[in-house]
Scaffold this motif. Structure first.
Motif, PDB file in Angstrom:
ATOM      1  N   ILE A  86       7.888  13.744  -2.520  1.00 29.81           N
ATOM      2  CA  ILE A  86       7.026  13.177  -3.491  1.00 29.81           C
ATOM      3  C   ILE A  86       6.246  12.206  -2.848  1.00 29.81           C
ATOM      4  O   ILE A  86       5.183  11.983  -3.274  1.00 29.81           O
ATOM      5  N   TYR A  87       6.801  10.942  -2.249  1.00 29.03           N
ATOM      6  CA  TYR A  87       6.039   9.962  -1.742  1.00 29.03           C
ATOM      7  C   TYR A  87       5.238  10.149  -0.334  1.00 29.03           C
ATOM      8  O   TYR A  87       4.636   9.346   0.297  1.00 29.03           O
ATOM      9  N   LEU A  88       5.688  11.353   0.201  1.00 30.09           N
ATOM     10  CA  LEU A  88       5.084  11.643   1.463  1.00 30.09           C
ATOM     11  C   LEU A  88       3.699  12.080   1.360  1.00 30.09           C
ATOM     12  O   LEU A  88       3.443  13.137   0.702  1.00 30.09           O
ATOM     13  N   THR A  89       2.633  11.351   1.995  1.00 26.47           N
ATOM     14  CA  THR A  89       1.243  11.811   2.244  1.00 26.47           C
ATOM     15  C   THR A  89       0.674  11.987   3.481  1.00 26.47           C
ATOM     16  O   THR A  89       1.416  11.397   4.197  1.00 26.47           O
ATOM     17  N   PRO A  90      -0.023  12.925   3.889  1.00 30.83           N
ATOM     18  CA  PRO A  90      -0.697  13.226   4.997  1.00 30.83           C
ATOM     19  C   PRO A  90      -0.962  11.964   5.832  1.00 30.83           C
ATOM     20  O   PRO A  90      -0.818  11.898   6.921  1.00 30.83           O
ATOM     21  N   ASP A  91      -1.494  10.996   5.275  1.00 29.25           N
ATOM     22  CA  ASP A  91      -1.799   9.640   5.944  1.00 29.25           C
ATOM     23  C   ASP A  91      -0.758   8.612   5.879  1.00 29.25           C
ATOM     24  O   ASP A  91      -0.827   7.383   6.291  1.00 29.25           O
ATOM     25  N   LEU A  92       0.652   9.157   5.588  1.00 29.52           N
ATOM     26  CA  LEU A  92       1.816   8.269   5.147  1.00 29.52           C
ATOM     27  C   LEU A  92       1.625   7.151   4.491  1.00 29.52           C
ATOM     28  O   LEU A  92       2.532   6.294   4.509  1.00 29.52           O
ATOM     29  N   LYS A  93       0.644   6.834   3.796  1.00 28.85           N
ATOM     30  CA  LYS A  93       0.457   5.678   2.751  1.00 28.85           C
ATOM     31  C   LYS A  93       1.236   5.481   1.588  1.00 28.85           C
ATOM     32  O   LYS A  93       1.263   4.680   1.204  1.00 28.85           O
ATOM     33  N   GLY A  94       1.780   6.984   0.908  1.00 28.53           N
ATOM     34  CA  GLY A  94       2.480   6.974  -0.207  1.00 28.53           C
ATOM     35  C   GLY A  94       3.869   6.863   0.057  1.00 28.53           C
ATOM     36  O   GLY A  94       4.648   6.627  -0.847  1.00 28.53           O
ATOM     37  N   ALA A  95       4.298   6.799   1.397  1.00 28.57           N
ATOM     38  CA  ALA A  95       5.807   6.624   1.519  1.00 28.57           C
ATOM     39  C   ALA A  95       6.376   5.222   1.013  1.00 28.57           C
ATOM     40  O   ALA A  95       6.155   4.122   1.427  1.00 28.57           O
TER      41      ALA A  95
END
Length: 159
Positions: free
Chosen positions: A148-157
């Motif tokens: 859920i927290y993983l985004t392509p730019d890794l900002k949501g982790a």
């Protein structure tokens, strides 16, 4: 003298076991797990899943009393990460295949409506289990959404 020591030791062990069970029960449900922001969205996702009536640790801990201790030791590590902000050791929500199998082979009487595992023309669950292939290889997002927290730019982790 030694009889008093044995009785005293047994009493301490029993009291500690009772306290552990109370603490285990109080800290094993989704309401408790959702108190940490790292898990909150997973609990929200779980609430709309087919597994919404199953407690978190029904899937996320090994079976038995030692499994309870194992799960709570891992949980203490997650609490440390949450309050310290130190995520150098990644949080990993482990799902144990034995927990899937115990329900989906109808060995668990608590959930009589569980879909029973069966072989189909597309999937041979017998062969899959025999080859020790993980249930998660095909059913990774069954209990709730994943990553859920993983985004392509890794900002949501874990922010």
């Amino acid at each position: 003298m030694w009889k008093k020591s044995i009785i005293g030791s047994l009493t301490v062990i029993i009291v500690l076991y009772i306290l552990f069970q109370i603490g285990y029960t109080a800290t094993s449900g989704p309401d408790f797990c959702a108190k940490c922001h790292e898990v909150e969205k997973y609990v929200t996702s779980w609430q709309t899943s087919a597994h919404k009536d199953i407690n978190c640790l029904e899937c996320h801990q090994p079976r038995g009393e030692l499994g309870k201790i194992h799960a709570k030791a891992r949980g203490l590590n997650y609490v440390f990460q949450h309050y310290s902000g130190d995520y150098t050791i990644p949080t990993q929500a482990i799902v144990y295949d034995q927990n899937c199998l115990i329900c989906h082979l109808k060995d668990r009487k608590h959930y009589p409506e569980t879909v029973r595992l069966k072989n189909t023309s597309k999937v041979n669950h017998f062969a899959t289990i025999k080859q020790s292939q993980s249930c998660l290889d095909c059913h990774r997002a069954t209990g709730h959404d994943v990553d859920i927290y993983l985004t392509p730019d890794l900002k949501g982790a874990k922010s």
